[in-house]
Design a protein around this motif. Structure first.
Motif, PDB file in Angstrom:
ATOM      1  N   GLN A  47       0.831  -1.207   0.000  1.00  0.00           N
ATOM      2  CA  GLN A  47       0.000   0.000   0.000  1.00  0.00           C
ATOM      3  C   GLN A  47       0.863   1.255   0.000  1.00  0.00           C
ATOM      4  OE1 GLN A  47      -3.220   0.062  -0.497  1.00  0.00           O
ATOM      5  NE2 GLN A  47      -3.240  -2.182  -0.591  1.00  0.00           N
ATOM      6  N   THR A  48       1.988   1.214   0.710  1.00  0.00           N
ATOM      7  CA  THR A  48       2.901   2.361   0.702  1.00  0.00           C
ATOM      8  C   THR A  48       3.511   2.553  -0.675  1.00  0.00           C
ATOM      9  OG1 THR A  48       3.433   1.955   3.035  1.00  0.00           O
ATOM     10  CG2 THR A  48       4.930   3.385   1.797  1.00  0.00           C
ATOM     11  N   THR A  49       3.890   1.447  -1.327  1.00  0.00           N
ATOM     12  CA  THR A  49       4.444   1.532  -2.674  1.00  0.00           C
ATOM     13  C   THR A  49       3.399   2.032  -3.659  1.00  0.00           C
ATOM     14  OG1 THR A  49       5.883  -0.344  -2.125  1.00  0.00           O
ATOM     15  CG2 THR A  49       5.701   0.263  -4.441  1.00  0.00           C
ATOM     16  N   ILE A  50       2.151   1.588  -3.494  1.00  0.00           N
ATOM     17  CA  ILE A  50       1.072   2.103  -4.340  1.00  0.00           C
ATOM     18  C   ILE A  50       0.924   3.608  -4.159  1.00  0.00           C
ATOM     19  CG2 ILE A  50      -1.425   2.076  -4.679  1.00  0.00           C
ATOM     20  CD1 ILE A  50      -1.363  -0.911  -4.058  1.00  0.00           C
ATOM     21  N   GLY A  51       1.072   4.072  -2.922  1.00  0.00           N
ATOM     22  CA  GLY A  51       1.022   5.512  -2.683  1.00  0.00           C
ATOM     23  C   GLY A  51       2.129   6.254  -3.394  1.00  0.00           C
ATOM     24  N   ARG A  52       3.313   5.637  -3.488  1.00  0.00           N
ATOM     25  CA  ARG A  52       4.412   6.261  -4.224  1.00  0.00           C
ATOM     26  C   ARG A  52       4.075   6.368  -5.705  1.00  0.00           C
ATOM     27  NH1 ARG A  52       9.848   5.999  -2.059  1.00  0.00           N
ATOM     28  NH2 ARG A  52       9.941   5.171   0.035  1.00  0.00           N
ATOM     29  N   LEU A  53       3.484   5.299  -6.269  1.00  0.00           N
ATOM     30  CA  LEU A  53       3.114   5.319  -7.679  1.00  0.00           C
ATOM     31  C   LEU A  53       2.061   6.392  -7.953  1.00  0.00           C
ATOM     32  CD1 LEU A  53       2.920   1.513  -8.562  1.00  0.00           C
ATOM     33  CD2 LEU A  53       4.618   3.156  -9.356  1.00  0.00           C
ATOM     34  N   ASN A  54       1.082   6.491  -7.070  1.00  0.00           N
ATOM     35  CA  ASN A  54       0.045   7.512  -7.242  1.00  0.00           C
ATOM     36  C   ASN A  54       0.606   8.918  -7.073  1.00  0.00           C
ATOM     37  OD1 ASN A  54      -2.002   5.658  -7.763  1.00  0.00           O
ATOM     38  ND2 ASN A  54      -2.427   5.367  -5.580  1.00  0.00           N
ATOM     39  N   ALA A  55       1.655   9.045  -6.255  1.00  0.00           N
ATOM     40  CA  ALA A  55       2.258  10.363  -6.045  1.00  0.00           C
ATOM     41  C   ALA A  55       2.898  10.892  -7.320  1.00  0.00           C
ATOM     42  CB  ALA A  55       3.298  10.297  -4.927  1.00  0.00           C
ATOM     43  N   LEU A  56       3.358   9.994  -8.180  1.00  0.00           N
ATOM     44  CA  LEU A  56       3.950  10.436  -9.451  1.00  0.00           C
ATOM     45  C   LEU A  56       2.913  11.170 -10.285  1.00  0.00           C
ATOM     46  CD1 LEU A  56       5.982   7.274 -10.514  1.00  0.00           C
ATOM     47  CD2 LEU A  56       6.820   9.294  -9.335  1.00  0.00           C
ATOM     48  N   LYS A  57       1.726  10.563 -10.435  1.00  0.00           N
ATOM     49  CA  LYS A  57       0.674  11.161 -11.254  1.00  0.00           C
ATOM     50  C   LYS A  57       0.150  12.442 -10.625  1.00  0.00           C
ATOM     51  CE  LYS A  57      -3.455   9.833 -13.822  1.00  0.00           C
ATOM     52  NZ  LYS A  57      -4.388   8.727 -14.125  1.00  0.00           N
ATOM     53  N   LYS A  58       0.034  12.433  -9.305  1.00  0.00           N
ATOM     54  CA  LYS A  58      -0.478  13.614  -8.615  1.00  0.00           C
ATOM     55  C   LYS A  58       0.462  14.794  -8.768  1.00  0.00           C
ATOM     56  CE  LYS A  58      -2.111  15.180  -4.092  1.00  0.00           C
ATOM     57  NZ  LYS A  58      -2.297  14.814  -2.670  1.00  0.00           N
ATOM     58  N   SER A  59       1.769  14.513  -8.746  1.00  0.00           N
ATOM     59  CA  SER A  59       2.742  15.605  -8.864  1.00  0.00           C
ATOM     60  C   SER A  59       2.654  16.287 -10.215  1.00  0.00           C
ATOM     61  CB  SER A  59       4.160  15.062  -8.639  1.00  0.00           C
ATOM     62  OG  SER A  59       4.510  14.180  -9.682  1.00  0.00           O
ATOM     63  N   MET A  60       2.365  15.519 -11.267  1.00  0.00           N
ATOM     64  CA  MET A  60       2.267  16.102 -12.592  1.00  0.00           C
ATOM     65  C   MET A  60       0.924  16.784 -12.815  1.00  0.00           C
ATOM     66  SD  MET A  60       5.123  15.800 -13.990  1.00  0.00           S
ATOM     67  CE  MET A  60       4.544  16.466 -15.538  1.00  0.00           C
ATOM     68  N   SER A  61      -0.140  16.233 -12.215  1.00  0.00           N
ATOM     69  CA  SER A  61      -1.457  16.808 -12.436  1.00  0.00           C
ATOM     70  C   SER A  61      -1.604  18.156 -11.761  1.00  0.00           C
ATOM     71  CB  SER A  61      -2.535  15.847 -11.917  1.00  0.00           C
ATOM     72  OG  SER A  61      -2.366  15.643 -10.514  1.00  0.00           O
ATOM     73  N   THR A  62      -0.819  18.391 -10.690  1.00  0.00           N
ATOM     74  CA  THR A  62      -0.908  19.668  -9.988  1.00  0.00           C
ATOM     75  C   THR A  62       0.071  20.697 -10.539  1.00  0.00           C
ATOM     76  OG1 THR A  62       0.661  18.822  -8.354  1.00  0.00           O
ATOM     77  CG2 THR A  62      -1.689  18.557  -7.861  1.00  0.00           C
ATOM     78  N   SER A  63       0.893  20.311 -11.499  1.00  0.00           N
ATOM     79  CA  SER A  63       1.866  21.247 -12.060  1.00  0.00           C
ATOM     80  C   SER A  63       1.250  22.011 -13.219  1.00  0.00           C
ATOM     81  CB  SER A  63       3.121  20.482 -12.517  1.00  0.00           C
ATOM     82  OG  SER A  63       2.769  19.597 -13.547  1.00  0.00           O
ATOM     83  N   SER A  64       2.054  22.887 -13.793  1.00  0.00           N
ATOM     84  CA  SER A  64       1.570  23.676 -14.924  1.00  0.00           C
ATOM     85  C   SER A  64       1.520  22.811 -16.174  1.00  0.00           C
ATOM     86  CB  SER A  64       2.493  24.875 -15.148  1.00  0.00           C
ATOM     87  OG  SER A  64       3.801  24.419 -15.430  1.00  0.00           O
ATOM     88  N   ASN A  65       1.011  23.391 -17.242  1.00  0.00           N
ATOM     89  CA  ASN A  65       0.896  22.634 -18.478  1.00  0.00           C
ATOM     90  C   ASN A  65       2.256  22.262 -19.039  1.00  0.00           C
ATOM     91  OD1 ASN A  65      -1.895  22.784 -18.389  1.00  0.00           O
ATOM     92  ND2 ASN A  65      -1.949  24.728 -19.510  1.00  0.00           N
ATOM     93  N   ASP A  66       3.231  23.136 -18.875  1.00  0.00           N
ATOM     94  CA  ASP A  66       4.566  22.857 -19.377  1.00  0.00           C
ATOM     95  C   ASP A  66       5.306  21.937 -18.423  1.00  0.00           C
ATOM     96  OD1 ASP A  66       4.139  24.469 -21.560  1.00  0.00           O
ATOM     97  OD2 ASP A  66       4.928  26.267 -20.570  1.00  0.00           O
TER      98      ASP A  66
END
Length: 572
Positions: A47-66
């Motif tokens: 579950q902790t590793t799954i959280g790391r994988l989800n953190a990758l997508k979350k980090s990009m979705s909250t960033s700017s378009n570039d």
């Protein structure tokens, strides 16, 4: 075009592992495994590793378009797709499971990320789909704790990585033709200021040639760029009488076969049931080609190997995949006095080309269709020649007896055969002079070599004043015998990424550099200082097991966690 910070050449597993570590947020990167043992991460729940994988997508979705690396990092690849050439080879050969274990992958979050992805997609061990996802190493020759993931699951992990981190925006379809160093002082010619990279966009014959500049260059072109050709391979005037490259009867090396066999190829050459095919080689690729010829075209295949087939689970000694033995083996390798000794350790660990037990089972299941000829080689005098009247290859095969390792035994038979096609699965050469890019670069910036391997710095740089980094098999003198496979792709990418992270200054630099410094100290302790404290903890744990009366059978199934000194399930 403004100067790039980093130009990456290639889009295979090495390049993907490296770029992922540049793009991933600091909190998602696991530094504990990459620098120490290569696959032994700190224990954490799925579950902790799954959280790391989800953190990758979350980090990009909250960033700017570039993308934060846009304009600073570019990846150049002829296919224009991540793992394009790698996927083409696997599709053409019909490979369903990897030979590398599940801990060998480019994802930077955790070594068990592929298990976490299987959990996320509900393909967990014990489910009905488990057989399609993992292949267990349930053979007498290997009884460790690793499993082989399916190619489909591995691709899913790589696809998740590219989408989550937005890596597709960094990839450009282009062929790199040359790399030229530009010196800070042209008179001295010592320190390199930056590089000029010559590109060809589109097809090489018709594409637009362009020159870009980059402060650092990372070469991750893979081992297939230097195919090893046998001595009898026609060249010069002898090649004039052979079928053209566009003919299905042309001589083919295994790395060229996707052009003919992949269904997506623009000009496929399907196999016919009456065809006779000669496969030259004694490794896993040779077996896969023989099986492909029989299953896809119902052709008759002859597999000629110079030596008796060697059967082992991995392409190097199993001890390198054992948590109890790998640290000491890696320590011995790093403590070697010179590169000649390191090369000897690599050759001893890898040995001859080999096949896993499941490949031997595939051969036995097709015994009537595949003619296996061990201790057999094609003669160079006379060499194979094309009979234009019969439209077939005329080949003389010699069978030997004697020591398989040296192949200087007495010839027992010499027979002439006719084949429609000849496929060579003779592997690749790691030779700096033959490399399509580094071969030209070494003329401009000489470097010491050891039997064709470049003597790089510990950070895999060309030298201290030249920031050209090399990943994959050419870095074996610094990474060890697993530099040739996916495990070496992970450890090599981590070494180069930690050097270039500081320049990019993206995200929480303090957190990144603190983790990197801690990981580098772990490597120093392992390679040059010998961590006696960890060994003492491990010995104490074994002693406690003996005091509790656990038998030898239980101790073989339950190891001791080297970091905590506690019994832990799943250790080798």
């Amino acid at each position: 075009m403004p100067r790039l910070d980093i130009a990456v050449i290639g889009s295979g597993p090495c390049a993907l592992a490296f770029v992922s570590r540049l793009a991933a947020p600091p909190g998602a990167i696991d530094f504990s495994a990459d620098f120490l043992y290569g696959f032994d991460s700190e224990t954490e729940s799925l579950q902790t590793t799954i959280g790391r994988l989800n953190a990758l997508k979350k980090s990009m979705s909250t960033s700017s378009n570039d993308h934060p690396l846009q304009g600073r990092v570019k990846v150049f690849e002829k296919s224009g797709a991540w793992l394009g050439k790698w996927d083409g080879l696997f599709d053409a050969l019909g490979i369903q499971h990897l030979r590398s274990p599940h801990v060998a992958h480019p994802c930077p979050t955790h070594t068990h990320a592929i298990l976490a992805l299987a959990e996320m997609t509900k393909t967990v061990p014990g489910s009905k789909c488990e057989r399609e996802i993992f292949a267990d190493f349930k053979h007498l020759r290997y009884s460790g704790c690793h499993r082989a993931p399916s190619v489909r699951l591995f691709r899913s992990l790589c696809s998740h990585l590219c989408k989550s981190l937005g890596l597709d925006s960094l990839l450009e379809e282009a062929t790199v033709l040359a790399i030229e160093p530009v010196y800070k002082d042209e008179k001295t010619g010592q320190a390199v200021s930056h590089f000029r990279v010559t590109l060809c966009r589109g097809r090489e014959a018709q594409g637009l040639v362009e020159v870009i500049e980059a402060t650092s260059v990372v070469v991750a072109t893979g081992s297939t760029s230097c195919p090893r050709l046998p001595e009898w391979w026609p060249s010069g005037p002898d090649a004039m009488d052979c079928p053209s490259d566009h003919s299905p009867h042309a001589l083919r090396h295994a790395w060229e076969l996707p052009q003919d066999l992949c269904l997506s190829s623009p000009a496929p050459a399907p196999l016919q049931s009456h065809e006779r095919i000669l496969i030259v080689g004694g490794g896993l690729t040779a077996v896969q080609l023989a099986v492909l010829a029989v299953d896809q075209g119902q052709a008759h295949a002859t597999l000629a190997s110079r030596r008796a087939l060697v059967v082992k689970q991995f392409d190097f000694a199993n001890a390198w995949m054992d948590r109890k033995h790998r640290p000491s083996l890696l320590r011995t390798f790093l403590q070697a006095d010179n590169d000649t000794d390191r090369l000897a350790l690599i050759q001893a660990a890898r040995g001859l080309s080999s096949i896993p037990p499941e490949a031997l089972d595939m051969l036995r299941a097709r015994e009537g269709s595949i003619d296996l000829r061990e201790a057999t080689e094609i003669t160079s005098f006379p060499p194979p020649r094309w009979d234009s009247h019969l439209k077939m290859w005329r080949v003389v095969l010699e069978r030997h007896i004697g020591t398989p390792a040296v192949m200087k035994g007495r010839i027992t038979s010499r027979e002439e055969h006719f084949f429609d096609r000849i496929w060579c699965a003779t592997g690749s050469d790691v030779c700096l002079e033959k490399h399509p890019l580094l071969g030209g670069f070494v003329d401009q910036r000489p470097i010491d070599t050891c039997n064709g391997f470049p003597c790089l710095t510990p950070d895999l740089a060309w030298d201290q004043d030249c920031e050209l980094y090399v990943l994959g098999a050419p870095a074996a003198l610094r990474l060890g015998p697993d530099a040739f496979n996916l495990l070496g792709a992970r450890t090599g990418a981590a070494r180069v990424a930690h050097v270039l992270h500081k320049r990019l200054q993206i995200g929480e630099e303090t957190t990144i550099m603190k983790s990197i410094q801690q990981a580098k100290q772990e490597v120093a302790a392992l390679g040059f200082k010998y961590d006696r404290k960890r060994e003492a903890v491990r010995s104490a744990g074994l002693a406690r097991q003996e005091e509790t009366g656990m038998g030898m059978q239980k101790r073989s199934k339950r190891g001791v966690c080297a970091r905590k000194g506690k019994p832990q399930r799943g250790c080798c």
